[in-house]
Structures are given as C-alpha cells and as structure tokens.
Motif scaffolding. Sequence first.
Motif, PDB file in Angstrom:
ATOM      1  N   THR A 114      35.977  12.151  12.468  1.00 43.84           N
ATOM      2  CA  THR A 114      37.089  11.787  13.349  1.00 43.84           C
ATOM      3  C   THR A 114      36.589  11.072  14.597  1.00 43.84           C
ATOM      4  N   ILE A 115      35.458  11.512  15.143  1.00 41.08           N
ATOM      5  CA  ILE A 115      34.875  10.827  16.309  1.00 41.08           C
ATOM      6  C   ILE A 115      34.543   9.381  15.958  1.00 41.08           C
ATOM      7  N   VAL A 116      33.943   9.173  14.791  1.00 39.83           N
ATOM      8  CA  VAL A 116      33.626   7.814  14.343  1.00 39.83           C
ATOM      9  C   VAL A 116      34.911   7.022  14.114  1.00 39.83           C
ATOM     10  N   ASP A 117      35.898   7.679  13.510  1.00 40.58           N
ATOM     11  CA  ASP A 117      37.173   7.019  13.216  1.00 40.58           C
ATOM     12  C   ASP A 117      37.813   6.487  14.493  1.00 40.58           C
ATOM     13  N   THR A 140      52.108  24.693   1.753  1.00 42.18           N
ATOM     14  CA  THR A 140      51.912  25.756   0.764  1.00 42.18           C
ATOM     15  C   THR A 140      51.239  26.981   1.358  1.00 42.18           C
ATOM     16  N   ALA A 141      50.704  26.846   2.576  1.00 41.59           N
ATOM     17  CA  ALA A 141      49.963  27.956   3.183  1.00 41.59           C
ATOM     18  C   ALA A 141      50.837  28.662   4.216  1.00 41.59           C
ATOM     19  N   VAL A 142      50.544  29.924   4.446  1.00 39.55           N
ATOM     20  CA  VAL A 142      51.256  30.696   5.460  1.00 39.55           C
ATOM     21  C   VAL A 142      50.507  30.603   6.775  1.00 39.55           C
ATOM     22  N   THR A 143      51.174  31.045   7.844  1.00 47.90           N
ATOM     23  CA  THR A 143      50.580  30.935   9.167  1.00 47.90           C
ATOM     24  C   THR A 143      49.207  31.591   9.249  1.00 47.90           C
ATOM     25  N   GLY A 144      49.020  32.710   8.572  1.00 53.70           N
ATOM     26  CA  GLY A 144      47.743  33.398   8.638  1.00 53.70           C
ATOM     27  C   GLY A 144      46.582  32.559   8.169  1.00 53.70           C
ATOM     28  N   CYS A 145      46.857  31.575   7.300  1.00 57.56           N
ATOM     29  CA  CYS A 145      45.780  30.708   6.818  1.00 57.56           C
ATOM     30  C   CYS A 145      45.216  29.842   7.940  1.00 57.56           C
ATOM     31  N   ALA A 146      46.000  29.610   8.980  1.00 57.55           N
ATOM     32  CA  ALA A 146      45.509  28.822  10.102  1.00 57.55           C
ATOM     33  C   ALA A 146      44.358  29.512  10.808  1.00 57.55           C
ATOM     34  N   ALA A 147      44.272  30.818  10.673  1.00 55.27           N
ATOM     35  CA  ALA A 147      43.205  31.575  11.337  1.00 55.27           C
ATOM     36  C   ALA A 147      41.834  31.108  10.891  1.00 55.27           C
ATOM     37  N   ARG A 148      41.689  30.799   9.602  1.00 54.41           N
ATOM     38  CA  ARG A 148      40.394  30.363   9.097  1.00 54.41           C
ATOM     39  C   ARG A 148      39.929  29.100   9.792  1.00 54.41           C
ATOM     40  N   HIS A 149      40.858  28.173   9.997  1.00 55.60           N
ATOM     41  CA  HIS A 149      40.500  26.916  10.645  1.00 55.60           C
ATOM     42  C   HIS A 149      40.263  27.118  12.141  1.00 55.60           C
ATOM     43  N   ALA A 150      41.071  27.948  12.772  1.00 56.62           N
ATOM     44  CA  ALA A 150      40.877  28.215  14.201  1.00 56.62           C
ATOM     45  C   ALA A 150      39.507  28.820  14.452  1.00 56.62           C
ATOM     46  N   VAL A 151      39.127  29.787  13.631  1.00 59.68           N
ATOM     47  CA  VAL A 151      37.827  30.440  13.802  1.00 59.68           C
ATOM     48  C   VAL A 151      36.699  29.474  13.497  1.00 59.68           C
ATOM     49  N   ALA A 152      36.841  28.679  12.434  1.00 60.87           N
ATOM     50  CA  ALA A 152      35.789  27.726  12.076  1.00 60.87           C
ATOM     51  C   ALA A 152      35.562  26.726  13.203  1.00 60.87           C
ATOM     52  N   PHE A 153      36.649  26.181  13.777  1.00 62.35           N
ATOM     53  CA  PHE A 153      36.486  25.194  14.835  1.00 62.35           C
ATOM     54  C   PHE A 153      36.010  25.828  16.139  1.00 62.35           C
ATOM     55  N   ARG A 169      38.794  16.554  18.458  1.00 63.48           N
ATOM     56  CA  ARG A 169      38.783  17.919  17.936  1.00 63.48           C
ATOM     57  C   ARG A 169      40.148  18.290  17.375  1.00 63.48           C
ATOM     58  N   SER A 170      41.217  17.946  18.094  1.00 66.70           N
ATOM     59  CA  SER A 170      42.562  18.277  17.629  1.00 66.70           C
ATOM     60  C   SER A 170      42.920  17.500  16.371  1.00 66.70           C
ATOM     61  N   ILE A 171      42.571  16.219  16.339  1.00 64.93           N
ATOM     62  CA  ILE A 171      42.857  15.420  15.149  1.00 64.93           C
ATOM     63  C   ILE A 171      42.087  15.963  13.950  1.00 64.93           C
ATOM     64  N   ALA A 172      40.814  16.307  14.173  1.00 65.88           N
ATOM     65  CA  ALA A 172      40.009  16.862  13.086  1.00 65.88           C
ATOM     66  C   ALA A 172      40.588  18.181  12.589  1.00 65.88           C
ATOM     67  N   LEU A 173      41.008  19.035  13.501  1.00 66.88           N
ATOM     68  CA  LEU A 173      41.613  20.318  13.125  1.00 66.88           C
ATOM     69  C   LEU A 173      42.905  20.094  12.354  1.00 66.88           C
ATOM     70  N   ALA A 174      43.729  19.148  12.823  1.00 66.36           N
ATOM     71  CA  ALA A 174      44.978  18.843  12.117  1.00 66.36           C
ATOM     72  C   ALA A 174      44.693  18.365  10.702  1.00 66.36           C
ATOM     73  N   CYS A 199      45.168  17.476  24.535  1.00 71.21           N
ATOM     74  CA  CYS A 199      45.685  17.432  23.178  1.00 71.21           C
ATOM     75  C   CYS A 199      45.433  18.787  22.532  1.00 71.21           C
ATOM     76  N   TRP A 200      46.400  19.270  21.770  1.00 68.78           N
ATOM     77  CA  TRP A 200      46.236  20.568  21.126  1.00 68.78           C
ATOM     78  C   TRP A 200      47.009  20.630  19.807  1.00 68.78           C
ATOM     79  N   ILE A 201      46.768  21.717  19.059  1.00 68.64           N
ATOM     80  CA  ILE A 201      47.382  21.917  17.750  1.00 68.64           C
ATOM     81  C   ILE A 201      48.196  23.193  17.757  1.00 68.64           C
ATOM     82  N   GLN A 202      49.434  23.092  17.259  1.00 72.81           N
ATOM     83  CA  GLN A 202      50.300  24.249  17.078  1.00 72.81           C
ATOM     84  C   GLN A 202      50.721  24.358  15.619  1.00 72.81           C
ATOM     85  N   HIS A 203      50.987  25.581  15.194  1.00 75.34           N
ATOM     86  CA  HIS A 203      51.615  25.811  13.885  1.00 75.34           C
ATOM     87  C   HIS A 203      52.770  26.762  14.129  1.00 75.34           C
ATOM     88  N   ASP A 204      53.981  26.225  14.078  1.00 69.57           N
ATOM     89  CA  ASP A 204      55.171  26.965  14.500  1.00 69.57           C
ATOM     90  C   ASP A 204      54.989  27.383  15.967  1.00 69.57           C
TER      91      ASP A 204
END
Length: 224
Positions: A114-117, A140-153, A169-174, A199-204
Amino acid sequence: MRRAMTYILPPNLSVCDAGGQRVFLDVAADRYFALSPAIDATFRRLVDAAEPEPGDAGRLEGLVARGILCSAPGDARPGYCKAPRTPRSDRDSFPDSEPRRLMTLAAVAMLGRTIVDLRVRSLERVLASVTKAKRHTVATAVTGCAARHAVAFSHVDRLVSSLDRCLPRSIALARAMIADGIVPDLVLGVKLRPFEAHCWIQHDDLLVSDHLGAIAPFTPILVL
C-alpha cells in the motif's frame, strides 16, 4: 418559468463543518483547503438553504469557475460528509492475543504494497480501488473476525513505525479485512487549530484501527 440554477460538489470534492469552518478535501489533487470568510459564509448559506445575501450569486459563480461547485438544474445542493456510526468500542476491547505468524507477515506485506501503491498511483485511484473492492465484496465475516486483523496490525506497529502512516496503514487494514469478507468503513477526518488530518477504520460501531480518544478531535470529511 425558468427554474433557478442550483449547485452541487464535483465528485472529487468532499466537505465537512469542522467547528464552524468548512474544510474541503480534493482527492484528485490530494489536498485540503478552506475558503475565505466571505466565501465560506456564502457556501454555508447554500448548504443550509438559507436566504442568500448580496454578493452571494457572484461568489457562487466564482466557486464554479474554480471547480469547487458544479451548476446543476433542480433542487440539489451540496452537503457535508455523512459521518459513520459513532464508535462504542475500540481495539482495546479485543483480547491481546498473539496473532498467527502468517497473518502478521501478510499484514506487513499488505502495508508495504500500500505504501508503494500510494507513491506510484494517485490518492484518487487508490481510494477508488478500495471503494470498488468493497462494492464487489459480499460480507461473510462477523464483527469478531475483525479482531484478528486489529491484533495483527497492532503487532505490525511494533515492527514498523506508524508515525505519519495512518493513511497507508488504514488502507492496508481495509484491504486485508475486505479480502477476508469484512466490509469496513475507511474514514478520513480533520481538525483545526492546529490543522491535522487523520485516517481510521471502523466496522459498524467498532473502531478497529485506533483508540477512541485518538479520533475524538476529528470530524469525518470522507467516508468510503
């Protein structure tokens, strides 16, 4: 009888009311800007459908000439960015678990791409790619699945400085969430005195990328 001409924003512009001051984002030019006090007051009256004052017609035509407004028939008028749902919880609500190694490596790779992009393509094209990906994704995923990405980032932040990198970072996370069947909101916000953009990411109503206090001073100016 000939109908009065009205005005709308061109597709490359968005605007918000940041504490009484209109702030614009031009994604095509990758810049934020504001208007002079007299023109700002004219624009506010247009948005509010208030009674025009002497000089407003000329100032509005001047905004058309500058590409800030487009003339259009009908009753349409420009409006402020519609804010997403107010977040009720943030990434601190996720368990501080150790993400899978492969997921952390994938997050690092996504951030690097994303930085290169953003260096080789315009902001407008990069944001358009996120919008297109969201449009073609069936959630197809529930809100709890976002936790995996939040923790990874969050673990990526420990490896790579996140200073001044909220946009990539936000674009990459999205992008990572969309690829996993999660359709988030990518939010760009501004604040004044002093001017800052974030810039930030929300899910609901869940703030995935930040702490609630970090985004509190910012008014959304673009939500994708």
